[in-house]
Design a protein around this motif. Structure first.
Motif: not given
Length: 504
Positions: A315-320, A344-346, A353-361, A365-367
């Motif tokens: 899973i790659v975080p990008l700006s929303s 900036a989002a990164r 740092p999120p390690a899992t999808e649940q921690q990222l959702r 400002g993150v997609a």
């Protein structure tokens, strides 16, 4: 001993760059081959990304990422059989990218104008000395299609292209059934003219004779347009003569001819909303045709990601802020090192740092996009959650249509190669494509299905979309050049054969 650097001293670091200059000549029809002084001396920066620029020579500065993105999205349509053999999607992606790696290289040239990259594409010694003529011809096909997609979709704003074998504009069955020469591709432009017919040619020392052959194919497509206005686009990519392969770099000619016609009827295809960005992805939220075409263009990448055949799935975080990744002079792809919102989002994510999808959702400002490496290429492909969900729903319809076609045909007798000549095989293949396409169009409402998947995507987890696989979150990859549009992702590793040795 003086420990401070002397006045005026500069600190030279090393960075990876994939910027490339490609000379492009815009004309209103085929003409004699340009002279070297013209394409070597092209200096006018690319004028626009929303339509066809005025005629003349341009020096289009783009990125290798943009060209590789074009390679992954253009080619012969492989349904129906790929719907039933999705693991082979990765093989098709390798087949589209690897010829570019095998036969191209970057070389520094004198920069004719400020802002240019100072590097151009050449063929390498393997192409010149180690490749048979038939392999060079096959490479010409791949390169011609890639460069036509790059200039039309990447630089001039046409939407996702489709191979003419999958059917042409307006749903005319003649594009499926015709045995006459036809252009390679067609696409829809968000500003206009609405439909483009596109023919790709790539040859050593390409000349007017080669281009006139392409014009016959474009005229064959125009004959099936039922009088609707459209644009003919003839894309010629010139490879060097054998005796000049060290000196001559690639250049393109683009001949555009507007074909006037009667206005499109009320029950015909509607024009896309006019948008100053000229970006078809800007209309996905409110235009079902644009969404369907974009979804179809990403089916190879979807199948590679969905079937587990990519490497480094993550899973790659990008700006929303998708609208903040607009088209630029270098093309439709935003280089993520230049995307301030994503950077900036990164940086915010790096603090925790999120390690899992649940921690990222739920992070502001993150997609979250899904991405993976195509084995053996150093190229990574990916897409947004909602586009992946739309591809998943469309794939279900394609599988249904392919299974119906398989059942209709029944068991096929095994025949010897001696019995089947090339013309017979092509005729049988065309008959199967026609039958499959006709059934596919009767199988559910593709637009409504894709729209439902697109809308549902944000509510589904990646585990649900990927069949219980749980990809990690990861974006820190050394030497990775990333790019994104509103809904798609691509990245190139520093080990890419074309980029290797061009760090500095």
């Amino acid at each position: 001993m003086v420990m401070l650097p002397p006045e005026g001293a500069q600190d030279h670091g090393f960075a990876i760059s994939d910027a490339i200059d490609i000379p492009v000549l815009l004309r209103s029809g085929p003409a004699r081959r340009p002279r070297r002084k013209h394409w070597e001396g092209a200096r006018t920066p690319w004028a626009t990304t929303t339509s066809v620029p005025p005629n003349g020579w341009y020096l289009a500065t783009t990125s290798w990422r943009q060209i590789l993105k074009a390679a992954t999205e253009v080619g012969r349509d492989l349904d129906p059989w790929l719907a039933l053999t999705p693991h082979l999607a990765i093989s098709e992606l390798v087949a589209r990218i690897s010829p570019l790696h095998a036969y191209l290289c970057l070389k520094d040239v004198k920069t004719p104008t400020a802002g240019a990259a100072g590097r151009r594409l050449f063929v390498n010694a393997i192409y010149r000395h180690g490749t048979e003529r038939s392999a060079q011809s096959a490479f010409g096909y791949h390169l011609g299609m890639t460069m036509a997609q790059w200039i039309c979709a990447g630089m001039m704003g046409v939407g996702p292209t489709q191979h003419i074998e999958a059917g042409g504009p307006n749903g005319d069955p003649g594009f499926l059934q015709s045995s006459n020469p036809l252009p390679d591709l067609w696409g829809t432009h968000p500003v206009g003219p609405l439909h483009w017919l596109i023919e790709a040619k790539a040859r050593r020392l390409i000349g007017v004779g080669d281009l006139n052959e392409g014009m016959k194919q474009l005229h064959g497509g125009s004959d099936l347009m039922n009088g609707h206005p459209h644009l003919q686009v003839l894309c010629g990519t010139s490879l060097p003569a054998p005796w000049e392969w060290e000196k001559d770099h690639l250049f393109m000619t683009v001949d555009t001819m507007h074909v006037p016609g009667t206005p499109i009827q009320a029950n015909g295809p509607a024009a896309l909303p006019t948008d100053p960005s000229g970006d078809p992805e800007a209309h996905l939220a409110d235009d079902d045709d644009a969404l369907l075409l974009t979804t179809q263009s990403q089916m190879l990448a979807y199948r590679a990601l969905a079937c587990g055949t990519v490497e480094d799935l993550r899973i790659v975080p990008l700006s929303s802020a998708r609208a903040e990744r607009p088209r630029s002079r270098t093309g439709s792809l935003t280089s993520l090192e230049d995307d301030e919102d994503t950077q900036a989002a990164r940086r915010r994510l790096a603090d925790d740092p999120p390690a899992t999808e649940q921690q990222l959702r739920g992070r502001p400002g993150v997609a979250d996009f899904i991405a993976g490496r195509i084995p053996g290429t150093g190229t990574h492909v990916g897409m947004s959650r909602r586009l992946f969900s739309a591809c998943r729903r469309l794939d279900a319809l394609k599988i249904e249509a392919a299974r119906e076609e398989e059942a209709r045909r029944g068991p096929q007798a095994v025949r010897s190669d001696a019995f089947w000549d090339e013309e017979m095989l092509e005729a049988a293949s065309r008959a199967e494509r026609i039958s499959y396409r006709q059934y596919e169009r009767r199988t559910g409402d593709r637009r409504a299905t894709v729209r439902a998947g697109f809308a549902q995507g944000e509510d589904l987890s990646w585990m649900a979309l990927l069949g219980n696989r749980v990809p990690p979150v990861g974006w820190r990859r050394a030497g990775l050049l990333e790019g994104a549009t509103a809904e798609t992702y691509i990245a190139v590793e520093a080990s890419d054969p074309v980029l290797r040795g061009r760090q500095g």
